[in-house]
Every structure is written in structure tokens, then in C-alpha cells.
Design an enzyme around this catalytic site. Structure first.
Site, PDB file in Angstrom:
ATOM      1  N   TYR A  27       0.544  -1.188  -0.148  1.00  0.00           N
ATOM      2  CA  TYR A  27      -0.132  -0.073  -0.045  1.00  0.00           C
ATOM      3  C   TYR A  27       1.002   1.215   0.081  1.00  0.00           C
ATOM      4  O   TYR A  27       1.870   1.337   0.431  1.00  0.00           O
ATOM      5  CB  TYR A  27      -1.047  -0.128   1.137  1.00  0.00           C
ATOM      6  CG  TYR A  27      -0.196   0.042   2.501  1.00  0.00           C
ATOM      7  CD1 TYR A  27       0.195   0.970   3.141  1.00  0.00           C
ATOM      8  CD2 TYR A  27      -0.015  -1.218   3.091  1.00  0.00           C
ATOM      9  CE1 TYR A  27       0.657   1.054   4.471  1.00  0.00           C
ATOM     10  CE2 TYR A  27       0.440  -1.128   4.300  1.00  0.00           C
ATOM     11  CZ  TYR A  27       0.935  -0.072   5.227  1.00  0.00           C
ATOM     12  OH  TYR A  27       1.455  -0.209   6.104  1.00  0.00           O
ATOM     13  N   SER A  79       7.623   2.575  15.208  1.00  0.00           N
ATOM     14  CA  SER A  79       7.507   1.392  14.071  1.00  0.00           C
ATOM     15  C   SER A  79       6.267   1.526  13.351  1.00  0.00           C
ATOM     16  O   SER A  79       6.100   0.724  12.449  1.00  0.00           O
ATOM     17  CB  SER A  79       7.385   0.136  14.778  1.00  0.00           C
ATOM     18  OG  SER A  79       6.279  -0.061  15.516  1.00  0.00           O
ATOM     19  N   GLY A  80       5.835   2.558  13.471  1.00  0.00           N
ATOM     20  CA  GLY A  80       4.506   3.225  12.388  1.00  0.00           C
ATOM     21  C   GLY A  80       3.014   2.733  12.724  1.00  0.00           C
ATOM     22  O   GLY A  80       2.173   2.685  11.920  1.00  0.00           O
ATOM     23  N   HIS A 102      -6.086   6.650  12.991  1.00  0.00           N
ATOM     24  CA  HIS A 102      -6.444   7.140  11.924  1.00  0.00           C
ATOM     25  C   HIS A 102      -7.737   6.635  11.158  1.00  0.00           C
ATOM     26  O   HIS A 102      -8.096   5.621  11.318  1.00  0.00           O
ATOM     27  CB  HIS A 102      -5.281   7.410  11.130  1.00  0.00           C
ATOM     28  CG  HIS A 102      -4.953   5.936  10.331  1.00  0.00           C
ATOM     29  ND1 HIS A 102      -5.415   5.754   8.816  1.00  0.00           N
ATOM     30  CD2 HIS A 102      -4.217   4.993  10.906  1.00  0.00           C
ATOM     31  CE1 HIS A 102      -4.677   4.741   8.645  1.00  0.00           C
ATOM     32  NE2 HIS A 102      -4.168   4.014   9.757  1.00  0.00           N
ATOM     33  N   HIS A 144      -2.898  -3.262   8.947  1.00  0.00           N
ATOM     34  CA  HIS A 144      -1.457  -3.643   9.188  1.00  0.00           C
ATOM     35  C   HIS A 144      -1.144  -3.364  10.566  1.00  0.00           C
ATOM     36  O   HIS A 144       0.258  -3.265  10.646  1.00  0.00           O
ATOM     37  CB  HIS A 144      -0.902  -3.128   8.018  1.00  0.00           C
ATOM     38  CG  HIS A 144      -1.232  -3.844   6.662  1.00  0.00           C
ATOM     39  ND1 HIS A 144      -2.269  -3.181   6.026  1.00  0.00           N
ATOM     40  CD2 HIS A 144      -0.735  -4.806   5.939  1.00  0.00           C
ATOM     41  CE1 HIS A 144      -2.170  -3.975   4.741  1.00  0.00           C
ATOM     42  NE2 HIS A 144      -1.335  -4.888   4.791  1.00  0.00           N
ATOM     43  N   CYS A 168      -2.481  -0.683  12.422  1.00  0.00           N
ATOM     44  CA  CYS A 168      -3.192   0.594  13.197  1.00  0.00           C
ATOM     45  C   CYS A 168      -4.568   0.473  13.576  1.00  0.00           C
ATOM     46  O   CYS A 168      -5.008  -0.694  13.550  1.00  0.00           O
ATOM     47  CB  CYS A 168      -3.138   1.552  11.886  1.00  0.00           C
ATOM     48  SG  CYS A 168      -1.410   2.256  11.488  1.00  0.00           S
TER      49      CYS A 168
END
Length: 281
Positions: free
Chosen positions: A188, A201-202, A206, A221, A223
Site C-alpha cells: 500500500y 514502528s508505524g 487514523h 496492518h 493501526c
């Protein structure tokens, strides 16, 4: 014939011990789970850490018990045993002039940072329940449907203080080491709105265009997905240092230094990483 000795000698100056960053910023208002995080530019020897801790003086407007904890030879955080009391005014006086780092460097000046603890704004995410409950000063103000990580890419469990927030963030599978192959079904490359940042790490809270009506699955993934309206509402109210606690995910707790997940460590674990132990600020 030998030259005369003038009696003078060259002065040897130690290289400077420098700080890369102090978080939070001077003058900030932050959430109840925000640590003080000091990052050095160069490594600090284990033998020098007690001396450095003694020169990192934390003072507070109300008595608070806390301690320093070394996550690495460059990063040391101070957190209270429990969350900060609302309204606490905190000052870090880093009196590092002349203080040695154990590797030949010495501090050259002092640093002062003062900040304030704002309202107690907390979020509690239930992965199996597909919900996020938000409290303000202990009172539930909103419960929202969410989707969290999939079984293949589960969310982190534990408590993560919000690192920062941005109105939009470009998110790519390559940047979080999932895949850089555009033909992979997990690839993505999206720019998404209303992003509250939880881990280095992300991990974010959201809105996702691929999951516009969350509340029924675990397909991200890692989040936490909210609807557009709820993501915007959360973005408007959340601030750096507000705790987001995720439960029910199989991945386990985020490491304490993966962002500001300091409260993922028990108090005894925290003290085990301190050179000077608990102190009342």
C-alpha cells in the site's frame, strides 16, 4: 643545542557531550503518560550514568515519585510511578556543564525545559470488542467502533503515549518493512487523514479509505482505524502524551522505547534500568 622550555603546555579540551533532543518541548502541554525523554548524541558509559542522572534534576509543582530509566546508551527517560497528576508543572534542569559521559566527552552547558500536564484524556481500545472508549478526566465521553490489526499484522498491545499528530500522513508498506513490491497484495501507498502517532514502528490511530466503516473486523496492518468523523474528532482532542491502551491483541506489548510506551514497563522493571533509583520530585 636544546630549545629552552617556555614552561607553557597546550591545553587539552575534552570533546563536548551533546544532547540530540529533550522531549517534550519547552512550554508544551502534554498528557498524563508523557515521559521526559533525553537523547544523547553519543553513547554514555554505564559507569557514568549515575553521575548524569544526578545532574538531570526534575522538579514538580506537586510531589511526584518517579525515576530515570536507560533504554540504551543514548536514551534515558524519566516517568512517574503512575500517571502524572493533572495540572502538574514540571521542570527539567539538566546541569551538565563539566559532567563526563565515561568516553572522554564532557557537558558544555545546561538545558532547561518546563512543561505542564494537561487534562487526563485517555483512550482504551478493545481489539476483540472492536471499540475505542475515550475518557476525559475519568468520565467516558465517547465510544467508537474500530478495526485493529489482522491476525497476520496484529496491533501492539499495551499503553502507548501519543508521540505527535498530523492532519495527513503518507503511509507505505515499504516504510514499515511489510513489502516494497507493488504486486504484493499487502502493498500500500496511501496518504490518509487525522493521524495520531503511537509508535516509532508505524502504529497510528487514523481514518483509512480502505476501511471506511470500522467495527466489524481486524483488517489493518497494525493501526487502529476509526470512521472519518470519529478520526477527526479524536484528532481534534488528542495531544502528545495522552495514553492509548490497546488490549486483546496477540502481538504482545510494544517495547517501552518504541515511541513513548514507558508505562508498558512495570515499576520494578523501570527501576531496574535506573542508576539512582526512585526519587520524589
Amino acid at each position: 643545542m636544546a630549545a629552552a622550555n617556555s614552561g607553557s603546555s597546550a591545553r587539552v579540551t575534552a570533546p563536548p557531550m551533546l544532547l540530540n533532543s529533550i522531549t517534550p518541548a519547552n512550554g508544551a502541554t502534554v498528557g498524563v503518560a508523557m515521559p521526559i525523554s533525553v537523547v544523547f548524541t553519543d553513547p554514555v558509559a554505564a559507569s557514568a550514568r549515575a553521575g548524569i542522572e544526578r545532574h538531570l534534576k526534575v522538579t514538580t509543582s506537586v510531589p511526584v515519585t518517579g525515576a530515570w530509566h536507560w533504554f540504551s546508551d543514548r536514551r534515558v527517560d524519566w516517568r512517574p510511578e503512575r500517571y502524572w497528576p493533572v495540572g502538574t508543572k514540571v521542570t527539567l534542569n539538566a546541569q551538565l556543564t563539566g559532567v563526563a559521559d565515561g568516553f572522554g566527552r564532557k557537558g558544555t552547558h545546561a538545558y532547561t525545559h518546563s512543561f505542564t500536564i494537561g487534562a487526563d484524556f485517555e483512550a482504551f481500545v478493545s481489539v476483540p470488542g472492536h471499540t475505542m472508549k475515550v475518557t476525559h478526566n475519568g468520565k467516558v465521553v465517547r465510544t467508537m467502533p474500530i478495526d485493529a490489526g489482522s491476525r497476520t499484522f496484529p496491533s501492539w498491545d499495551g499503553t502507548m503515549a501519543v508521540i505527535d499528530k498530523e492532519k495527513s500522513v503518507r503511509m507505505t508498506s515499504c516504510s514499515v518493512k511489510i513489502t516494497c513490491n507493488p504486486h504484493d497484495p499487502n502493498f500500500y501507498d496511501l496518504t490518509l487523514p487525522w493521524d495520531a502517532h503511537l509508535t516509532f514502528s508505524g502504529t497510528y490511530v487514523h481514518y483509512s479509505t480502505g476501511d471506511p466503516r470500522p467495527g466489524h473486523g481486524q483488517g489493518s496492518h497494525g493501526c487502529v482505524h476509526l470512521s472519518y468523523a470519529n478520526a477527526e474528532w479524536f484528532y481534534d482532542y488528542v495531544k502528545q502524551g495522552d495514553p492509548v491502551t490497546i488490549t486483546g491483541s496477540p502481538r504482545g506489548k510494544a517495547a517501552g522505547d518504541n515511541g513513548y510506551a514507558d508505562f508498558d514497563l512495570s515499576w520494578s522493571q523501570w527501576l531496574a534500568g535506573s542508576a539512582t533509583g526512585a526519587q520524589t520530585a
